[in-house]
Design a protein around this motif. Structure first.
Motif: not given
Length: 155
Positions: A88-95
């Motif tokens: 399950v690939v949830l996605g990307d978080i960019i901070i």
């Protein structure tokens, strides 16, 4: 177990801080019943880079603190890939690290508290939480607070 890919484009987050974020995300995943083996990436950038992303994907030409891209949402014309044992690939978080420092100072708490807050905020977006309505905002912000307090990252 959550699989997290850390990408530090600005060399602004120490290994210890990344380990702490990993523990925070593992707790959040457990509290949200995220399936074991789910994957996400957490990328740390500067204000210029997050402004480019914000402009390109959200039509907002300014730096922001955190942006999330959920992979489980099907876009128009996309085809779902189904297979056994597919992660399950949830996605990307960019901070934005500069924004994180700025906001930590503005709110009078530590860099780590702000970084943890933004990480959980981005993570909840990946899981479908939003804050478009007053009700959604209350649900999302209450859940963020529960996770951060359960972990021990208080203001």
């Amino acid at each position: 177990m959550l699989v997290i890919d850390f990408i530090d484009e600005v060399k602004g987050v120490t290994e210890e801080q990344q380990k702490e974020l990993e523990q925070l995300l593992l707790l959040a995943a457990k509290m949200e019943n995220v399936p074991s083996g789910a994957e996400l990436s957490l990328t740390f950038v500067d204000n210029e880079r997050i402004q480019e992303i914000n402009r390109e994907y959200r039509d907002k030409d300014r730096p922001t603190d955190v942006i999330s891209f959920a992979m489980e949402e099907m876009g128009e014309g996309e085809m779902e890939i189904i297979g056994e044992n597919m992660p399950v690939v949830l996605g990307d978080i960019i901070i934005s690290i500069p924004k994180t420092y700025e906001q930590a100072e503005e709110y009078g708490h530590s860099f780590m508290r702000e970084l943890g807050f933004l990480t959980v905020h981005g993570f909840l977006h990946l899981l479908g939480y939003d804050h478009e309505t007053v009700e959604e905002e209350k649900d999302m912000f209450d859940r963020q607070k529960e996770i951060l307090e359960a972990y021990g990252l208080k203001r």
